[in-house]
Write an enzyme that holds these catalytic residues in place. Structure first.
Site, PDB file in Angstrom:
ATOM      1  N   SER A 229      52.100  42.261  37.100  1.00 54.47           N
ATOM      2  CA  SER A 229      51.109  42.544  35.920  1.00 54.47           C
ATOM      3  C   SER A 229      51.634  42.593  34.485  1.00 54.47           C
ATOM      4  O   SER A 229      50.831  42.442  33.560  1.00 54.47           O
ATOM      5  CB  SER A 229      50.518  43.693  36.373  1.00 54.47           C
TER       6      SER A 229
ATOM      7  N   TYR B 202      46.209  32.746  39.183  1.00 58.91           N
ATOM      8  CA  TYR B 202      46.659  34.164  38.913  1.00 58.91           C
ATOM      9  C   TYR B 202      47.672  34.696  40.118  1.00 58.91           C
ATOM     10  O   TYR B 202      48.490  35.319  39.491  1.00 58.91           O
ATOM     11  CB  TYR B 202      45.539  35.313  39.523  1.00 58.91           C
TER      12      TYR B 202
ATOM     13  N   LYS C  44      49.903  39.821  32.375  1.00 60.08           N
ATOM     14  CA  LYS C  44      48.537  40.077  31.970  1.00 60.08           C
ATOM     15  C   LYS C  44      48.430  40.192  30.582  1.00 60.08           C
ATOM     16  O   LYS C  44      47.806  39.408  29.880  1.00 60.08           O
ATOM     17  CB  LYS C  44      47.829  41.455  32.404  1.00 60.08           C
TER      18      LYS C  44
ATOM     19  N   TYR D 204      47.938  51.669  33.204  1.00 56.43           N
ATOM     20  CA  TYR D 204      46.780  51.988  34.244  1.00 56.43           C
ATOM     21  C   TYR D 204      46.260  53.407  33.913  1.00 56.43           C
ATOM     22  O   TYR D 204      46.055  53.768  32.618  1.00 56.43           O
ATOM     23  CB  TYR D 204      47.487  51.992  35.807  1.00 56.43           C
TER      24      TYR D 204
ATOM     25  N   VAL E  60      54.124  45.810  39.331  1.00 52.37           N
ATOM     26  CA  VAL E  60      54.461  46.437  40.610  1.00 52.37           C
ATOM     27  C   VAL E  60      55.672  45.862  41.278  1.00 52.37           C
ATOM     28  O   VAL E  60      56.320  46.744  42.207  1.00 52.37           O
ATOM     29  CB  VAL E  60      53.037  45.954  41.513  1.00 52.37           C
TER      30      VAL E  60
END
Lengths: 623, 623
Positions: B75, B200, B78, B252, B270
């Site tokens: 992530s 992705y 992103k 998050y 992660v």
């Protein structure tokens, strides 16, 4: 608001004031929004009012329109009281009472964080009411005094409560009453709701102007210190907390978009004001009563957007300033102390001087700038083993910087290397480092010098001593005086016949500026300072322009000009020197012109060499 | 990683590396968290791995532990792709596809913003999948090339995809498939979900190290420019957008507390990595596989908290650096151009020189620093009417600064006042201002000078001309030469008999360094430059140390020393001068020593006066 100068034509240009006047003209015509009506007294406001103010962290205020029209602060009071609560009870205790989570809810939402049993954040009414309970005072009167003192420190002037608005709000604030009773019910507050609301409604009814709010914002931007009075309004450690919640929650349910688009921590109030803070730079305030559906001033939002866009003020629009931490780097082969050296010593310093490096440090020392500085020190290590950090232009130093510099000093405690700090005061903003050095094992404190010249002279003396020379040895023989070198023995005899010995004690004045110049001196033992008065506004009384030791002469311009002394000469220690009457020397010179020519040649050569060195020094200083 | 220096004892101290090693030791022992298992390939990671890296905006990298161990970016990819999308399609188009609102939901939440028909923000999987649709390419291969080129620009080295992790993620990523189909169903994406997920999943499987992520973070901190390669990875205007969403959504459902406590925009992945950005200063990366319930690396969170707390790095912990924008302020009564002036001109400049002020500006010019500068200019207006802004040390200037300086220049376009910019190049980071001045009405471009000395000389000439003098008039009579002043008529006649006239054209070399010094010159018409070779690493070839006009002499040290020339003298224009043979002068001098004494006295007085002026200049430059 412009300076008078030589008349209107020559008034100083002020592009920022011009911009503000222009902005005021543009947004003053905007329509949209309605004056808040839920507090009857507020509904009386003139919807055409519009004032804008910007205050800088050093206290310059720009203002346009109704920037000095009073209005009630309302919710813009919330961040200040939140800071107050943090300072009084600490972060942990306050976090137990009020969260820091943004909500999508309106400012007067009655929704509470049931999981943690607290209001979501201190920018919604529920949170602000919980915070209002923390205001110190046994009686209502004491609590009001606490409030007014707090806000007065931020505004830099005494503030008062608009009693009419307070009464109106107290009479009609039933929704806030409901919120307070809900919180009492779940134990989020403990005092009687009416007592807390008596504080809360008054806090909202404090009368301010756009200029006040701009200054209050500038105090937040200035790490908690009011830029007008210099008084601390809030401990610096809580500023990030206050700005964080303003950033995430200050514009109610418009906060997310605001923070993304405008990117400035801000707080709005229902009387039509918005206060925005550019950390490290500005406070901005706009006042114009019509508000939109989120409760934010319509013209205020427009003005803040315009200011932020025009001046590139998004919090994450970063200026990379750590680069300028090293103002200048100098080496002692070119830049010397004010100690005038004889030829042999000069040769040592010409050859070895590069081993002494001076780093002029500037600006606040924090991690980013200190890291840069340490890196440069590291890079110098193979090349320059004597290092002077000149901290004269360092206005502040945070804990991180201070601890990194202490670690650095410890790393320098080897016989091969030395590190000196110049302009590091025991008191003031750099005091932590000074104390840390004094307490460090191994006597690091010996490396702290009052000024750079002292540090430089000390390191020069070390290089000269390491080369087996000493600048301090006595020169009683006139043949060893630089000014007389190359003279035949009979000229030296003539000079010896003329020389009158003088002894001066430490601090004695040998030459006074303005006196008639009829004697010149050569030093046999000890050293003197040549000094001139410091310019006005300089901290010092006098400026030392040179110091001279054995073998060197001073006052010799008298030989040429007669006239008056232009500088003062003071003994730095016990000084033995010879004086020569200019009158007598001229008489001898008429009989022996070749002797005078030789002295002139020595003098010219010396002046010329000093001028050449100084030209190089100016070049180094300018680059 | 430390420089060799003179051996281990003298290795440069490196307090930041020391701290990082110490931190690595401390957090390496922490337990807690579990290695992510929902992607089977990730579950194989060694839970004891732990690497920390810090990269500065100028490319210094500090690393500890497993900082060069590869892992998949997940992530942390992103924010980079979000920046890519903004750059490709613009803010408005992207905002229509993906919001910027934080959610309280987990990273793999399937909840979407139904009101605006878009995912809440680009940091949750749904938003990132929507962003992945924007990757340019007609074929999958082209889209992969686009991805790798983008990430390679940020990392400063070519990156590759970990095919095993990609395959594993593709085989098991059903939740992301569900999210993509939900979005297809509501029209939030248009392409086939499997095509988008092919991009992705690969984007998430790009292999990086902690050092890579630190450098990528530093590129964000450095306004989009990779600090290692100097290559732009993302347009500066989108950096605030990327950092804003990292700040509010990057961690998050832990983001709110993180932003309040740690106060650094960050993104976690992660595989166990966290990348944090200190705008204007650093990128920080930690890699350690065990993650907590929010999906954030346990040791990563601990390390970031420690670094932020130790080094005071909260975004709203502000350093007030605008103060240093004026490096130094000089006046031309003390600081002069390199044009050597005769006594009459000197008197004009001594008396009037304060009217010329030089402001040395330094650091990036943005609103805060420019406002400070303008204010100082305003304050000077009554006192100094000729102003030189020396921009040599201004590395960048944003639009706000450039437009404020243009407004300032317009305000100076009056007969009473003048403003000059020195070191303002037509190319490079200050080019906007240069163009703006050139295009302004009233020929402001005439006020741009290549360097400060040229600007200063030009202003000095204006003051001298205003006083009814001209430094340019010819001096053919030897009696008017400064060096010969006070000589009786018969000495002047003797000198006239010896003088040999010379004519040089522009650019001719009159004296070459190293040549035998047997002639000295006095200038009758035109002017010359005295110059020495520039030190290595200086941009220039030579440094002009003086320029001289009619009535002044050069090469006169030859009279004393003979020896060799120490500097080069070049004609700035057509020069007429007289040369005197040192040999011949000495012969005449033996017969007429009083003539030589007089010349020496003139020379000594002049040198002494120049030395005194230069001492004052050094004093001004040092202060």
């Amino acid at each position: 608001m412009t300076s008078a100068g030589h008349g209107p034509d020559t008034a100083a240009p002020d592009p920022i004031q011009d911009y503000l006047d222009d902005l005021h003209f543009r947004i003053g015509r905007m329509s949209g929004g309605t004056v808040a009506s839920y507090i009857p007294e507020l509904a009386k406001a003139d919807p055409m009012q519009c004032g804008i103010a910007i205050a800088t962290v050093d206290g310059k205020v720009y203002a346009a329109g109704d920037a000095r029209t009073p209005f009630t602060i309302q919710s813009v009071s919330k961040p200040f009281l939140y800071g107050y609560a943090l300072e009084r009870y600490g972060r942990e205790a306050v976090l137990q009472r009020v969260g820091v989570e943004p909500t999508g809810e309106a400012f007067n939402s009655i929704v509470l964080d049931e999981v943690h049993n607290r209001p979501f954040n201190p920018m919604v009414n529920a949170g602000a009411i919980a915070v209002a309970e923390t205001v110190r005072g046994h009686t209502l009167g004491e609590r009001i005094d606490t409030l007014l003192a707090l806000f007065g420190r931020f505004a830099g002037r005494p503030l008062a409560i608009d009693e009419a608005v307070f009464e109106s709000e107290k009479a009609t604030g039933h929704r806030n009453r409901a919120i307070a009773y809900m919180m009492l019910n779940s134990g989020m507050i403990r005092a009687a709701p009416e007592d807390i609301l008596d504080v809360y409604f008054r806090q909202c009814a404090i009368e301010v102007t756009a200029v006040d709010l701009a200054v209050m914002g500038a105090a937040l931007a200035n790490n908690g210190v009011n830029p007008l009075t210099g008084e601390r309004a809030l401990a610096a450690e809580f500023i990030p907390d206050v700005l964080s919640v303003m950033n995430s929650c200050g514009m109610y349910n418009y906060a997310g978009q605001w923070s993304y688009d405008v990117g400035i921590p801000a707080k709005s109030g229902v009387a039509g004001s918005i206060m925005a803070v550019i950390p490290g730079q500005l406070g901005i305030a706009v006042f114009s009563p019509p508000i939109d559906g989120h409760g934010n001033s319509v013209r205020g939002v427009a003005a803040c957007r315009d200011i932020a866009a025009t001046f590139g003020l998004h919090v994450f629009k970063t200026q990379i300033t750590a680069r300028t931490v090293i103002r200048r780097e100098l080496r002692a082969d070119v830049t010397r102390s004010k100690r005038v050296r004889g030829p042999a010593e000069r040769r040592v310093l010409d050859a070895e001087g590069r081993r002494i490096a001076i780093l002029e440090v500037q600006g606040p020392l924090f991690f980013g700038s200190t890291e840069r500085l340490l890196r440069r020190v590291g890079a110098l290590a193979g090349d320059a083993d004597h290092l002077i950090l000149d901290l004269r232009r360092v206005p502040s130093m945070d804990e991180a910087a201070s601890s990194l510099l202490l670690r650095l000093a410890a790393g320098f405690a080897t016989p091969q290397r030395s590190l000196a700090f110049a302009h590091l005061g025991a008191e003031g903003p750099l005091g932590d480092l000074h104390r840390g050095l004094a307490e460090a094992p191994g006597g690091l404190s010996g490396r702290v010098f009052a000024d750079r010249d002292a540090a430089l002279e000390w390191f020069e003396n070390r290089l000269i001593a390491a080369a087996g020379l000493s600048g301090e040895e006595s020169r009683f023989s006139l043949a060893s005086i630089d000014l007389f070198r190359g003279l035949p023995a009979e000229d030296i005899k003539r000079l010896e016949a003329m020389a009158r010995p003088f002894v001066f004690e430490t601090g004695d004045t040998l030459i006074r500026a303005g006196d008639a110049a009829n004697v010149f001196f050569v030093i046999a033992r000890g050293s003197v300072s040549v000094q001139v008065p410091a310019p006005e506004r300089d901290g010092r009384k006098t400026i030392r322009i040179a110091s001279l030791g054995p073998g060197l002469s001073f006052g010799e311009m008298a030989v040429i000009d007669g006239g008056r002394r232009s500088a003062e000469v003071v003994a730095r220690e016990r000084v033995v020197c010879y004086g020569f009457s200019v009158e007598q020397l001229k008489e001898v010179g008429e009989a022996h012109p070749e002797m005078i020519v030789r002295i002139y040649a020595n003098m010219t050569r010396d002046l010329s060499e000093r001028l050449r060195r100084m030209t190089a020094e100016v070049e180094a200083l300018e680059s």
